[in-house]
Design an enzyme around this catalytic site. Structure first.
Site: not given
Ligand code: GLN
Length: 189
Positions: A48-50, A80, A106, A132-133, A168, A170
């Site tokens: 997700g987004e940390s 991630c 990150r 993903i990023r 990921h 999942e």
């Molecule tokens: N870019 C996100 C972060 O820095 C991590 C990306 C992800 O969990 N797919 O939190």
């Protein structure tokens, strides 16, 4: 057995579905409260987004209870953003749980447009890896086992009850990494 997925933000539904696909007898539990946390034998911290996950975990008073469970030996798997939260060093930021002896950077595999799929070996299994990023693992401590590498860098690591992947599983149709994690929780029982 109950396997939890921290259900505040990110790829929660995908992980729950994967857990169920491994074994119908395993309960896949979305975790938002301390009571739900207490009911699980293992916990997945999803991607997700940390930054958001940190804030929501603080808001839901989950930081200390989750950390205490991990310290007490509960198997945990960070994917991630989850990896970022577990690491004891995050370049340019303060660490969060600070339990995995690894340094991460990150978004080091590029911006959204650079998200990609590759394949490689994970502990003897050939799997697809969806990035993903993703954060890059730039250093691991001596007690950390590297389970998968990409481009010469670790992308899946394990330190005792802590599993972390930069990619990921999942997001694929292959549930073998979930099976691996459930195996960690199973051997604790
Ligand atoms: N870019 C996100 C972060 O820095 C991590 C990306 C992800 O969990 N797919 O939190």
């Amino acid at each position: 057995m109950n396997i939890g997925v921290l259900a505040l933000q990110g790829s929660v539904a995908e992980h729950l579905k994967m857990i169920k696909s491994v074994n119908k007898k395993i309960n896949a539990v979305p975790v938002k409260t301390i009571d739900e946390l207490a009911s699980v034998d293992g916990l997945i911290i999803p991607g997700g987004e940390s930054t958001t996950l940190r804030k929501l975990m603080d808001d839901f008073d989950l930081f200390t209870p989750v950390r205490e469970r991990i310290v007490a030996g509960m198997p945990v798997w960070g994917t991630c953003a989850g990896l970022i939260l577990l690491a004891n060093r995050v370049e340019g930021e303060l660490p969060y749980f600070s339990l995995l002896d690894a340094e991460v950077k990150r978004n080091a595999y590029g911006r959204q447009i650079d998200s990609f799929v590759t394949e490689g070996d994970f502990d003897g299994m050939y799997i697809n890896m969806v990035f993903i990023r993703a954060p890059q693992i730039t250093r691991v401590g001596d007690g950390v086992e590297v389970l998968a590498e990409y481009d010469g860098k670790p992308v899946a690591v394990r330190q005792g009850n802590i599993l972390a992947t930069a990619f990921h599983p999942e997001m694929t149709k292959d549930n073998r990494v979930h099976k691996y994690f459930i195996g960690m929780a199973d051997s604790k029982e």
